[in-house]
Design a protein around this motif. Structure first.
Motif, PDB file in Angstrom:
ATOM      1  N   LEU A  12       4.047   3.244   4.917  1.00 16.47           N
ATOM      2  CA  LEU A  12       4.670   1.492   4.691  1.00 16.47           C
ATOM      3  C   LEU A  12       4.285   1.316   4.211  1.00 16.47           C
ATOM      4  O   LEU A  12       2.916   0.879   4.352  1.00 16.47           O
ATOM      5  CB  LEU A  12       4.859   1.248   6.336  1.00 16.47           C
ATOM      6  N   PRO A  13       4.973  -0.126   3.109  1.00 15.37           N
ATOM      7  CA  PRO A  13       4.509  -0.461   1.651  1.00 15.37           C
ATOM      8  C   PRO A  13       3.831  -2.056   1.596  1.00 15.37           C
ATOM      9  O   PRO A  13       4.911  -2.240   2.905  1.00 15.37           O
ATOM     10  CB  PRO A  13       5.799  -0.624   0.398  1.00 15.37           C
ATOM     11  N   ASP A  14       2.926  -1.968   1.546  1.00 17.72           N
ATOM     12  CA  ASP A  14       2.703  -3.204   1.752  1.00 17.72           C
ATOM     13  C   ASP A  14       2.583  -4.618  -0.089  1.00 17.72           C
ATOM     14  O   ASP A  14       3.998  -4.527  -0.336  1.00 17.72           O
ATOM     15  CB  ASP A  14       1.441  -3.844   1.979  1.00 17.72           C
ATOM     16  N   ASP A  15       1.989  -4.244  -0.628  1.00 17.25           N
ATOM     17  CA  ASP A  15       2.465  -5.687  -1.855  1.00 17.25           C
ATOM     18  C   ASP A  15       2.145  -4.191  -3.177  1.00 17.25           C
ATOM     19  O   ASP A  15       3.038  -4.298  -4.082  1.00 17.25           O
ATOM     20  CB  ASP A  15       0.665  -5.754  -2.040  1.00 17.25           C
ATOM     21  N   ARG A  16       2.106  -3.223  -2.973  1.00 12.16           N
ATOM     22  CA  ARG A  16       1.947  -2.261  -3.514  1.00 12.16           C
ATOM     23  C   ARG A  16       2.722  -1.350  -3.719  1.00 12.16           C
ATOM     24  O   ARG A  16       3.220  -0.488  -2.311  1.00 12.16           O
ATOM     25  CB  ARG A  16       0.272  -1.525  -4.879  1.00 12.16           C
ATOM     26  N   ILE A  17       3.544  -0.033  -4.154  1.00 10.67           N
ATOM     27  CA  ILE A  17       4.667   1.234  -4.242  1.00 10.67           C
ATOM     28  C   ILE A  17       4.166   2.289  -5.499  1.00 10.67           C
ATOM     29  O   ILE A  17       3.042   1.724  -6.660  1.00 10.67           O
ATOM     30  CB  ILE A  17       6.405   1.381  -4.410  1.00 10.67           C
ATOM     31  N   LEU A  18       3.733   2.880  -4.891  1.00 16.97           N
ATOM     32  CA  LEU A  18       4.005   4.157  -5.552  1.00 16.97           C
ATOM     33  C   LEU A  18       4.288   5.198  -6.669  1.00 16.97           C
ATOM     34  O   LEU A  18       5.921   5.513  -5.889  1.00 16.97           O
ATOM     35  CB  LEU A  18       3.391   5.355  -4.749  1.00 16.97           C
ATOM     36  N   GLY A  19       4.311   6.198  -6.946  1.00 16.28           N
ATOM     37  CA  GLY A  19       5.405   6.970  -8.233  1.00 16.28           C
ATOM     38  C   GLY A  19       5.791   7.730  -7.124  1.00 16.28           C
ATOM     39  O   GLY A  19       4.787   8.611  -6.546  1.00 16.28           O
ATOM     40  N   LEU A  20       6.566   8.282  -6.834  1.00 15.80           N
ATOM     41  CA  LEU A  20       6.842   9.240  -5.592  1.00 15.80           C
ATOM     42  C   LEU A  20       5.957  10.312  -5.992  1.00 15.80           C
ATOM     43  O   LEU A  20       5.228  10.734  -5.389  1.00 15.80           O
ATOM     44  CB  LEU A  20       8.649   9.946  -5.439  1.00 15.80           C
ATOM     45  N   SER A  21       6.118  10.569  -7.563  1.00 11.76           N
ATOM     46  CA  SER A  21       5.389  12.404  -7.760  1.00 11.76           C
ATOM     47  C   SER A  21       3.903  12.536  -7.346  1.00 11.76           C
ATOM     48  O   SER A  21       2.995  13.318  -7.045  1.00 11.76           O
ATOM     49  CB  SER A  21       5.289  12.890  -9.378  1.00 11.76           C
ATOM     50  N   LYS A  22       3.411  10.610  -7.343  1.00 12.53           N
ATOM     51  CA  LYS A  22       1.673  10.815  -7.158  1.00 12.53           C
ATOM     52  C   LYS A  22       2.190  11.514  -5.391  1.00 12.53           C
ATOM     53  O   LYS A  22       0.919  11.723  -5.729  1.00 12.53           O
ATOM     54  CB  LYS A  22       1.643   9.435  -6.845  1.00 12.53           C
TER      55      LYS A  22
ATOM     56  N   TYR B 285       9.539  -4.032  -0.406  1.00  8.74           N
ATOM     57  CA  TYR B 285      10.493  -3.219   0.172  1.00  8.74           C
ATOM     58  C   TYR B 285       9.689  -2.669   1.165  1.00  8.74           C
ATOM     59  O   TYR B 285       8.666  -2.490   1.196  1.00  8.74           O
ATOM     60  CB  TYR B 285      10.671  -1.627  -0.501  1.00  8.74           C
ATOM     61  N   ASP B 286       9.926  -2.986   2.905  1.00 10.64           N
ATOM     62  CA  ASP B 286       9.051  -2.791   3.889  1.00 10.64           C
ATOM     63  C   ASP B 286       9.160  -1.536   4.686  1.00 10.64           C
ATOM     64  O   ASP B 286       8.855  -1.288   6.219  1.00 10.64           O
ATOM     65  CB  ASP B 286       9.632  -3.853   5.051  1.00 10.64           C
ATOM     66  N   GLU B 287      10.121  -0.545   4.669  1.00 13.19           N
ATOM     67  CA  GLU B 287      10.706   0.524   5.201  1.00 13.19           C
ATOM     68  C   GLU B 287       9.609   2.092   4.846  1.00 13.19           C
ATOM     69  O   GLU B 287       9.249   1.619   3.531  1.00 13.19           O
ATOM     70  CB  GLU B 287      12.123   1.136   4.850  1.00 13.19           C
ATOM     71  N   LEU B 288       9.865   3.017   5.414  1.00 13.67           N
ATOM     72  CA  LEU B 288       9.120   4.418   5.446  1.00 13.67           C
ATOM     73  C   LEU B 288       9.486   4.513   4.000  1.00 13.67           C
ATOM     74  O   LEU B 288      10.548   4.820   3.644  1.00 13.67           O
ATOM     75  CB  LEU B 288       9.341   4.889   6.369  1.00 13.67           C
ATOM     76  N   VAL B 289       8.368   4.973   3.349  1.00 17.43           N
ATOM     77  CA  VAL B 289       8.860   6.303   1.738  1.00 17.43           C
ATOM     78  C   VAL B 289       8.221   7.029   2.254  1.00 17.43           C
ATOM     79  O   VAL B 289       6.883   7.639   2.539  1.00 17.43           O
ATOM     80  CB  VAL B 289       8.163   5.911   0.766  1.00 17.43           C
ATOM     81  N   LEU B 290       8.600   8.828   2.196  1.00 13.79           N
ATOM     82  CA  LEU B 290       7.914   9.757   2.808  1.00 13.79           C
ATOM     83  C   LEU B 290       8.846  10.755   1.950  1.00 13.79           C
ATOM     84  O   LEU B 290       9.838  10.487   0.661  1.00 13.79           O
ATOM     85  CB  LEU B 290       8.857   9.907   4.082  1.00 13.79           C
ATOM     86  N   ALA B 291       7.901  11.532   1.689  1.00 13.61           N
ATOM     87  CA  ALA B 291       8.468  12.574   0.125  1.00 13.61           C
ATOM     88  C   ALA B 291       7.302  14.042   1.189  1.00 13.61           C
ATOM     89  O   ALA B 291       6.863  14.141   2.169  1.00 13.61           O
ATOM     90  CB  ALA B 291       7.449  12.513  -0.443  1.00 13.61           C
ATOM     91  N   ARG B 292       9.319  14.616   1.882  1.00  8.44           N
ATOM     92  CA  ARG B 292       8.813  16.004   2.934  1.00  8.44           C
ATOM     93  C   ARG B 292       8.939  16.958   1.686  1.00  8.44           C
ATOM     94  O   ARG B 292       8.979  17.261   1.010  1.00  8.44           O
ATOM     95  CB  ARG B 292       9.987  15.813   3.267  1.00  8.44           C
ATOM     96  N   SER B 293       8.092  17.910   2.549  1.00  9.72           N
ATOM     97  CA  SER B 293       7.797  19.449   2.014  1.00  9.72           C
ATOM     98  C   SER B 293       7.277  19.730   0.997  1.00  9.72           C
ATOM     99  O   SER B 293       7.944  20.143  -0.110  1.00  9.72           O
ATOM    100  CB  SER B 293       9.565  20.212   2.555  1.00  9.72           C
ATOM    101  N   ILE B 294       5.992  18.970   0.514  1.00  7.06           N
ATOM    102  CA  ILE B 294       5.893  19.077  -0.768  1.00  7.06           C
ATOM    103  C   ILE B 294       4.623  19.945  -0.406  1.00  7.06           C
ATOM    104  O   ILE B 294       3.862  20.846   0.548  1.00  7.06           O
ATOM    105  CB  ILE B 294       4.180  18.054  -0.739  1.00  7.06           C
ATOM    106  N   PRO B 295       4.886  20.922  -1.331  1.00  7.93           N
ATOM    107  CA  PRO B 295       3.716  22.538  -1.341  1.00  7.93           C
ATOM    108  C   PRO B 295       2.538  22.934  -1.012  1.00  7.93           C
ATOM    109  O   PRO B 295       2.050  21.518  -2.111  1.00  7.93           O
ATOM    110  CB  PRO B 295       4.385  23.618  -2.378  1.00  7.93           C
ATOM    111  N   VAL B 296       1.849  22.779  -0.340  1.00  4.47           N
ATOM    112  CA  VAL B 296       0.757  23.245  -0.561  1.00  4.47           C
ATOM    113  C   VAL B 296       0.064  24.110  -0.240  1.00  4.47           C
ATOM    114  O   VAL B 296       0.721  25.536   0.443  1.00  4.47           O
ATOM    115  CB  VAL B 296       0.302  22.608   1.331  1.00  4.47           C
ATOM    116  N   ARG B 297      -1.325  24.225  -1.139  1.00  2.00           N
ATOM    117  CA  ARG B 297      -1.546  25.567  -1.126  1.00  2.00           C
ATOM    118  C   ARG B 297      -3.149  25.622  -1.480  1.00  2.00           C
ATOM    119  O   ARG B 297      -3.779  24.815  -1.662  1.00  2.00           O
ATOM    120  CB  ARG B 297      -1.549  26.471  -1.778  1.00  2.00           C
ATOM    121  N   SER B 298      -4.082  26.073  -0.461  1.00  2.00           N
ATOM    122  CA  SER B 298      -5.707  25.893  -0.646  1.00  2.00           C
ATOM    123  C   SER B 298      -5.725  27.535  -0.126  1.00  2.00           C
ATOM    124  O   SER B 298      -5.460  28.697  -0.194  1.00  2.00           O
ATOM    125  CB  SER B 298      -5.371  24.984   0.552  1.00  2.00           C
TER     126      SER B 298
END
Length: 198
Positions: free
Chosen positions: A102-112, A71-84
């Motif tokens: 943009l993935p290369d050899d590895r992809i990430l668990g989305l919640s991460k 898979y070589d297309e964009l992976v995006l998580a939008r509107s992740i809550p931030v509080r700092s």
């Protein structure tokens, strides 16, 4: 498929809840509050616990997978809550992060993606550094072809004190790799993140 998991834990900072509560009581008393009032009697403890929660990231397992599908297309998580907490006044800033790669050899668990944002947000911060830390960390641990991070936040240190600019929102971005160097990829990232043309 190879699955890797790395335990990410905050460094031990030697927190002392009893001393923090005592210091909170001294601080509030020095500001003229009467801690013998029923509504304020337990406030120092609550205040110490609240700040401990705001300043302590939770550990998590960074799980990555082989990109078997290439898979070589964009992976995006939008509107992740931030509080700092702003490191200058220790007042909160609250908003959302848009994090993509943009993935290369590895992809990430989305919640991460949300876990990484939380990990760096739970400490005294400035928004610019937070944005860059998330992007740099993902770049280092995932080695994607590109990373993009945008954070939009309202800062209470700006709206409650000083200039009192209620409603002002601060936007910061960090783009790495292809998302920085290629105008089309950059445009796609901002469009998918819902940020229009940047």
């Amino acid at each position: 498929m190879t699955i890797t998991a790395e335990r990410i834990t905050p460094r031990d900072t030697g927190r002392n809840p009893v001393t923090a509560e005592r210091a909170a009581a001294d601080f509030l008393t020095a500001l003229g509050l009467d801690l013998s009032r029923p509504g304020l009697a337990e406030t120092p403890g609550r205040m110490a616990r609240a700040y401990a929660e705001l300043l302590t990231p939770r550990p998590f397992d960074l799980t990555t997978f082989d990109n078997d599908e290439k898979y070589d297309e964009l992976v995006l998580a939008r509107s992740i809550p931030v509080r700092s907490v702003c490191e200058h006044h220790l007042l909160p800033f609250i908003g959302v992060a848009h994090v993509g790669y943009l993935p290369d050899d590895r992809i990430l668990g989305l919640s991460k993606l949300a876990r990484v944002v939380e990990f760096f947000a739970h400490r005294p911060q400035v928004q610019e550094r937070l944005t860059k830390q998330v992007a740099d960390w993902l770049d280092e641990h995932l080695r994607p072809r590109g990373v993009g991070v945008v954070i939009e936040a309202d800062h209470l240190c700006m709206s409650l004190r000083g200039v009192q600019a209620t409603g002002a929102r601060t936007i910061t971005s960090t783009l790495l790799g292809t998302l920085r160097d290629d105008a089309r990829s950059r445009g796609e990232f901002f469009a998918v993140a819902g940020l229009g043309n940047h």
